[in-house]
Design a protein around this motif. Sequence first.
Motif, PDB file in Angstrom:
ATOM      1  N   TYR A   5      51.707  37.534  43.830  1.00  0.00           N
ATOM      2  CA  TYR A   5      50.782  38.359  43.044  1.00  0.00           C
ATOM      3  C   TYR A   5      51.028  39.828  43.366  1.00  0.00           C
ATOM      4  O   TYR A   5      51.531  40.179  44.429  1.00  0.00           O
ATOM      5  CB  TYR A   5      49.321  38.033  43.368  1.00  0.00           C
ATOM      6  CG  TYR A   5      48.925  36.604  43.112  1.00  0.00           C
ATOM      7  CD1 TYR A   5      48.438  36.205  41.869  1.00  0.00           C
ATOM      8  CD2 TYR A   5      49.013  35.646  44.121  1.00  0.00           C
ATOM      9  CE1 TYR A   5      48.062  34.900  41.634  1.00  0.00           C
ATOM     10  CE2 TYR A   5      48.641  34.342  43.902  1.00  0.00           C
ATOM     11  CZ  TYR A   5      48.167  33.966  42.651  1.00  0.00           C
ATOM     12  OH  TYR A   5      47.794  32.668  42.429  1.00  0.00           O
ATOM     13  N   PHE A   6      50.645  40.676  42.417  1.00  0.00           N
ATOM     14  CA  PHE A   6      50.641  42.111  42.660  1.00  0.00           C
ATOM     15  C   PHE A   6      49.205  42.605  42.471  1.00  0.00           C
ATOM     16  O   PHE A   6      48.596  42.394  41.426  1.00  0.00           O
ATOM     17  CB  PHE A   6      51.574  42.850  41.687  1.00  0.00           C
ATOM     18  CG  PHE A   6      51.460  44.350  41.792  1.00  0.00           C
ATOM     19  CD1 PHE A   6      52.017  45.040  42.851  1.00  0.00           C
ATOM     20  CD2 PHE A   6      50.768  45.074  40.818  1.00  0.00           C
ATOM     21  CE1 PHE A   6      51.908  46.413  42.953  1.00  0.00           C
ATOM     22  CE2 PHE A   6      50.647  46.447  40.906  1.00  0.00           C
ATOM     23  CZ  PHE A   6      51.228  47.124  41.983  1.00  0.00           C
ATOM     24  N   PHE A   7      48.673  43.268  43.511  1.00  0.00           N
ATOM     25  CA  PHE A   7      47.293  43.747  43.475  1.00  0.00           C
ATOM     26  C   PHE A   7      47.268  45.269  43.396  1.00  0.00           C
ATOM     27  O   PHE A   7      48.082  45.948  44.023  1.00  0.00           O
ATOM     28  CB  PHE A   7      46.529  43.298  44.729  1.00  0.00           C
ATOM     29  CG  PHE A   7      46.379  41.804  44.846  1.00  0.00           C
ATOM     30  CD1 PHE A   7      45.342  41.147  44.203  1.00  0.00           C
ATOM     31  CD2 PHE A   7      47.274  41.057  45.604  1.00  0.00           C
ATOM     32  CE1 PHE A   7      45.195  39.785  44.317  1.00  0.00           C
ATOM     33  CE2 PHE A   7      47.134  39.692  45.725  1.00  0.00           C
ATOM     34  CZ  PHE A   7      46.101  39.045  45.078  1.00  0.00           C
ATOM     35  N   GLU A   8      46.295  45.776  42.643  1.00  0.00           N
ATOM     36  CA  GLU A   8      46.082  47.216  42.564  1.00  0.00           C
ATOM     37  C   GLU A   8      44.576  47.491  42.648  1.00  0.00           C
ATOM     38  O   GLU A   8      43.792  46.881  41.919  1.00  0.00           O
ATOM     39  CB  GLU A   8      46.634  47.785  41.264  1.00  0.00           C
ATOM     40  CG  GLU A   8      46.482  49.306  41.160  1.00  0.00           C
ATOM     41  CD  GLU A   8      47.042  49.844  39.855  1.00  0.00           C
ATOM     42  OE1 GLU A   8      47.001  51.077  39.660  1.00  0.00           O
ATOM     43  OE2 GLU A   8      47.497  49.034  39.026  1.00  0.00           O
ATOM     44  N   ASN A   9      44.194  48.371  43.557  1.00  0.00           N
ATOM     45  CA  ASN A   9      42.786  48.713  43.760  1.00  0.00           C
ATOM     46  C   ASN A   9      42.595  50.216  43.647  1.00  0.00           C
ATOM     47  O   ASN A   9      43.391  50.986  44.171  1.00  0.00           O
ATOM     48  CB  ASN A   9      42.291  48.259  45.150  1.00  0.00           C
ATOM     49  CG  ASN A   9      42.283  46.753  45.284  1.00  0.00           C
ATOM     50  OD1 ASN A   9      43.319  46.108  45.136  1.00  0.00           O
ATOM     51  ND2 ASN A   9      41.129  46.194  45.577  1.00  0.00           N
ATOM     52  N   ASN A  10      41.530  50.591  42.969  1.00  0.00           N
ATOM     53  CA  ASN A  10      41.148  51.993  42.877  1.00  0.00           C
ATOM     54  C   ASN A  10      39.686  52.097  43.278  1.00  0.00           C
ATOM     55  O   ASN A  10      38.803  51.552  42.610  1.00  0.00           O
ATOM     56  CB  ASN A  10      41.348  52.527  41.453  1.00  0.00           C
ATOM     57  CG  ASN A  10      40.855  53.956  41.309  1.00  0.00           C
ATOM     58  OD1 ASN A  10      40.941  54.738  42.243  1.00  0.00           O
ATOM     59  ND2 ASN A  10      40.307  54.280  40.152  1.00  0.00           N
ATOM     60  N   SER A  12      35.144  51.927  40.293  1.00  0.00           N
ATOM     61  CA  SER A  12      36.169  51.335  41.140  1.00  0.00           C
ATOM     62  C   SER A  12      36.748  50.139  40.396  1.00  0.00           C
ATOM     63  O   SER A  12      36.012  49.329  39.821  1.00  0.00           O
ATOM     64  CB  SER A  12      35.583  50.894  42.485  1.00  0.00           C
ATOM     65  OG  SER A  12      35.113  52.009  43.221  1.00  0.00           O
ATOM     66  N   THR A  13      38.076  50.023  40.384  1.00  0.00           N
ATOM     67  CA  THR A  13      38.725  48.957  39.616  1.00  0.00           C
ATOM     68  C   THR A  13      39.619  48.125  40.524  1.00  0.00           C
ATOM     69  O   THR A  13      40.141  48.607  41.536  1.00  0.00           O
ATOM     70  CB  THR A  13      39.577  49.546  38.478  1.00  0.00           C
ATOM     71  OG1 THR A  13      40.568  50.428  39.031  1.00  0.00           O
ATOM     72  CG2 THR A  13      38.706  50.330  37.502  1.00  0.00           C
ATOM     73  N   GLU A  14      39.761  46.869  40.129  1.00  0.00           N
ATOM     74  CA  GLU A  14      40.673  45.950  40.805  1.00  0.00           C
ATOM     75  C   GLU A  14      41.453  45.192  39.739  1.00  0.00           C
ATOM     76  O   GLU A  14      40.889  44.729  38.757  1.00  0.00           O
ATOM     77  CB  GLU A  14      39.911  44.961  41.694  1.00  0.00           C
ATOM     78  CG  GLU A  14      39.134  45.598  42.827  1.00  0.00           C
ATOM     79  CD  GLU A  14      38.432  44.572  43.699  1.00  0.00           C
ATOM     80  OE1 GLU A  14      38.651  43.362  43.463  1.00  0.00           O
ATOM     81  OE2 GLU A  14      37.674  44.969  44.591  1.00  0.00           O
ATOM     82  N   SER A  15      42.761  45.092  39.939  1.00  0.00           N
ATOM     83  CA  SER A  15      43.591  44.361  38.983  1.00  0.00           C
ATOM     84  C   SER A  15      44.589  43.489  39.740  1.00  0.00           C
ATOM     85  O   SER A  15      44.941  43.768  40.889  1.00  0.00           O
ATOM     86  CB  SER A  15      44.332  45.328  38.052  1.00  0.00           C
ATOM     87  OG  SER A  15      45.209  46.150  38.793  1.00  0.00           O
ATOM     88  N   LYS A  16      45.034  42.422  39.069  1.00  0.00           N
ATOM     89  CA  LYS A  16      45.974  41.481  39.672  1.00  0.00           C
ATOM     90  C   LYS A  16      47.015  41.094  38.622  1.00  0.00           C
ATOM     91  O   LYS A  16      46.665  40.760  37.489  1.00  0.00           O
ATOM     92  CB  LYS A  16      45.231  40.240  40.175  1.00  0.00           C
ATOM     93  CG  LYS A  16      46.135  39.205  40.821  1.00  0.00           C
ATOM     94  CD  LYS A  16      45.325  38.080  41.464  1.00  0.00           C
ATOM     95  CE  LYS A  16      44.607  37.248  40.431  1.00  0.00           C
ATOM     96  NZ  LYS A  16      43.966  36.054  41.044  1.00  0.00           N
ATOM     97  N   SER A  17      48.269  41.202  38.992  1.00  0.00           N
ATOM     98  CA  SER A  17      49.372  40.826  38.094  1.00  0.00           C
ATOM     99  C   SER A  17      49.972  39.498  38.554  1.00  0.00           C
ATOM    100  O   SER A  17      50.148  39.263  39.759  1.00  0.00           O
ATOM    101  CB  SER A  17      50.457  41.907  38.089  1.00  0.00           C
ATOM    102  OG  SER A  17      49.932  43.132  37.623  1.00  0.00           O
TER     103      SER A  17
END
Length: 246
Positions: free
Chosen positions: A182-187, A161-166
């Motif tokens: 911010y832009f968040f992306e979760n998998n 599982s991944t989490e990223s923030k732009s």
Amino acid sequence: MSQINETNSNDFGECPIVAPCPVNAVTLTPLNDEPAVPCVVPASSPIIKVPAVLAETTIQVVVEANIPLNPAASEIKRVHKDVFLTQCKLVPVRFGEEICPGVRTVTRAKLFIEGFIRKDIEYATADCSGTIRDRIATVPFSGFADLQAGDFLLFPALGESTESKSRFINPKNSDIPRLDKYFFENNVYYNEQPYCELVSAEFFELDFSPCPVDVNGTFSTLREKVVVDITLKVLQVRQVRISSLG
């Protein structure tokens, strides 16, 4: 020949056999059965989801315990034992190659186990013709085993599982970032949890009174030193493709 049969019949008639302690019983009538044809969905190479054996290992547990006896015992008659697992968790500590996008194999793990030994102790008291007493005791244990690559029949598989923030630059001043945007992306990958299944348990134990007693004496504490080899399977529900036979 007929005379011998009559003699046997008369002998049984004079001494009938009576079964003690009768209970109600019903003689069952046999029923007819015939094979049924199953309905099978045709597929050339179906994918099924089944428990797969990851490892089969034997873990040695060594425990020592003092068990109080009330009333006091003069002699231990029998001890029945069983093992119960209350927890069995696989914790990965090393990963191998990806087998699917984002899904890696586990090549080394710690297997944490927790449970108890249930003992049913039958013993005699000090009375010469006293009743047999019963004592049930549960002896807890816990520990871990190190499963390395060679211990696995099939490597466990876990998805990441991944989490990223732009971040963004301030449009009015390119020297500073924006702290309000911010832009968040979760998998999130939901894995099948590996679990355990008991296979067998082999006990070796020494039970004795902590203080030696005379022939006619009694003891109220039973000290035991137990070694038990617990064999268990580690499994994980997996998707596999099989070849259709027809």
